[in-house]
Scaffold this active site. Structure first.
Site, PDB file in Angstrom:
ATOM      1  N   TRP A  72       0.560  -1.912   0.068  1.00  0.00           N
ATOM      2  CA  TRP A  72       0.179   0.106   0.122  1.00  0.00           C
ATOM      3  C   TRP A  72       0.511   1.182   0.407  1.00  0.00           C
ATOM      4  O   TRP A  72       0.648   2.052  -0.694  1.00  0.00           O
ATOM      5  CB  TRP A  72      -0.774  -0.133   0.831  1.00  0.00           C
ATOM      6  N   LYS A 123     -14.112  -5.014   8.701  1.00  0.00           N
ATOM      7  CA  LYS A 123     -14.572  -5.222   7.629  1.00  0.00           C
ATOM      8  C   LYS A 123     -13.359  -6.653   7.190  1.00  0.00           C
ATOM      9  O   LYS A 123     -13.626  -7.576   6.645  1.00  0.00           O
ATOM     10  CB  LYS A 123     -15.086  -4.786   6.415  1.00  0.00           C
ATOM     11  N   ARG A 174      -6.242 -10.293   1.057  1.00  0.00           N
ATOM     12  CA  ARG A 174      -5.650 -10.850   2.442  1.00  0.00           C
ATOM     13  C   ARG A 174      -5.948 -11.701   3.846  1.00  0.00           C
ATOM     14  O   ARG A 174      -5.544 -12.764   3.525  1.00  0.00           O
ATOM     15  CB  ARG A 174      -3.736 -10.287   2.758  1.00  0.00           C
ATOM     16  N   ASN A 175      -7.257 -10.694   3.846  1.00  0.00           N
ATOM     17  CA  ASN A 175      -7.593 -11.336   4.605  1.00  0.00           C
ATOM     18  C   ASN A 175      -8.977 -12.332   4.491  1.00  0.00           C
ATOM     19  O   ASN A 175      -9.216 -12.941   5.106  1.00  0.00           O
ATOM     20  CB  ASN A 175      -8.873 -10.384   5.425  1.00  0.00           C
ATOM     21  N   ALA A 207      -4.316  -2.542  -3.323  1.00  0.00           N
ATOM     22  CA  ALA A 207      -2.702  -2.016  -3.814  1.00  0.00           C
ATOM     23  C   ALA A 207      -2.671  -2.332  -5.988  1.00  0.00           C
ATOM     24  O   ALA A 207      -2.522  -1.216  -5.541  1.00  0.00           O
ATOM     25  CB  ALA A 207      -1.500  -2.315  -2.682  1.00  0.00           C
TER      26      ALA A 207
END
Length: 337
Positions: free
Chosen positions: A12, A189, A253-254, A138
């Site tokens: 990012w 989130k 990634r989550n 990103a």
């Protein structure tokens, strides 16, 4: 043209570095990892975290925090949320009175339950601390795909300065005074995205994903509202917008970590496989603690915590969500008879 320091050279931070440079700003980038800085100096590309995104040769890369922070009009704090406090402590002596710090990480500090901007304000009280977030991977910002985010600040003037700094034909920036709502939406989130990934890992379908997103924003907005945030924020870019992209995107990634857990990986194995900080894991406990503090029920987030930290099987967590006691969808709606 402004002089900008970017604190943190992850995906990012690097994507925003390219954006800021494209907008004509003079950018200095800091990382505590010497090998990372050497790679960026040599290749002008973060080959590990943002491959293919080439950076201009006149961008300065350094491990010297003072060089990055001092005498800059704006600082962009892009380290993972778990390193925010330690980094803020280290940079505090280099920050000038009223210097703008834009926090772009998402998370809630587990032991204090403070948002990222509150942590930075506590460590650097003389700074003008702001936040920027929204549905913005990103990988897409780095290659110039159209993206919209929100800049939040305590004053309209600061928010509009950030808006002017970042905005261009592919990166649209709105402004908001509701920093709390923005940060809660951006942090919580990630926990729901873990659940969405777990459902994907189990092979569940679009119905399940839609349910998680919809009931997820209900949980997030319920807690945020109890804490004093504005509902409009949670139904905007930094709430439902960010939740949709994080639950559905291959870049998330989550979601990826959740998918691996749904496939049978442990939390530790999943985190190692992702090779990046999974912010939702850190925010999950904090979210549950906030729910207890503000007396709000968060069924999805409760089950995610049990899967992550109590080794509860994902299928069992799903079953418990589905067979909970019956209720109406919106408690503020009444029958006409």
């Amino acid at each position: 043209m402004a002089k900008v320091g970017v604190i943190g050279a992850g995906s990012w931070g690097i994507a925003l570095t390219k954006l800021l440079h494209t907008n004509g700003n003079e950018v200095t980038v800091w990382s505590i990892v010497e090998d990372e800085i050497n790679m960026l100096r040599e290749k002008h590309e973060h080959v590990d975290k943002l491959p293919g995104v080439k950076l201009s040769e006149d961008i300065i890369f350094t491990t010297d925090l003072k060089e990055t922070a001092a005498d800059k009009e704006v600082l962009v704090l892009a380290v993972p949320s778990v390193f925010t406090r330690s980094t803020a402590k280290s940079m505090a002596s280099f920050v000038q009175e009223g210097q703008i710090i834009v926090c772009v990480a998402k998370g809630i500090e587990e032991n204090t339950l403070m948002t990222i901007t509150d942590v930075v304000k506590q460590e650097i009280p003389k700074a003008d601390v702001a936040v920027m977030c929204g549905p913005s991977h990103a990988e897409e910002v780095g290659i110039g795909l159209p993206t919209t985010v929100v800049a939040g600040a305590e004053s309209r003037e600061t928010a509009e300065k950030i808006q002017d700094l970042f905005m261009n034909e592919v990166f649209r920036v709105y402004t908001s005074p509701d920093m709390l709502g923005m940060e809660l939406g951006g942090s919580l989130k990630n926990v729901i995205a873990l659940a969405a990934g777990m459902a994907d890992g189990l092979g569940y379908g679009d119905n399940t994903k839609a349910a998680l997103i919809t009931r997820g924003i209900s949980e997030i907005s319920g807690l945020a509202s109890a804490m004093g945030a504005k509902m409009e924020t949670l139904y905007g870019l930094t709430g439902i917008g960010d939740l949709i992209v994080t639950c559905a995107s291959r870049h998330s990634r989550n979601r990826k970590a959740g998918m691996l857990i749904g496939q049978g990986y442990t939390m530790e194995e999943a985190t190692k496989e992702v090779h990046m900080v999974v912010e939702g894991i850190y925010s999950a406990k904090a979210a549950l603690a906030l729910a207890k503090k503000y007396q709000v029920t968060l069924p999805i987030i409760e089950e995610v915590n049990q899967v992550l930290f109590e080794n509860k099987p994902v299928q069992e967590a799903v079953k418990e969500l589905m067979v909970r006691e019956k209720r109406t969808e919106h408690t503020n709606l009444t029958w006409g008879n």
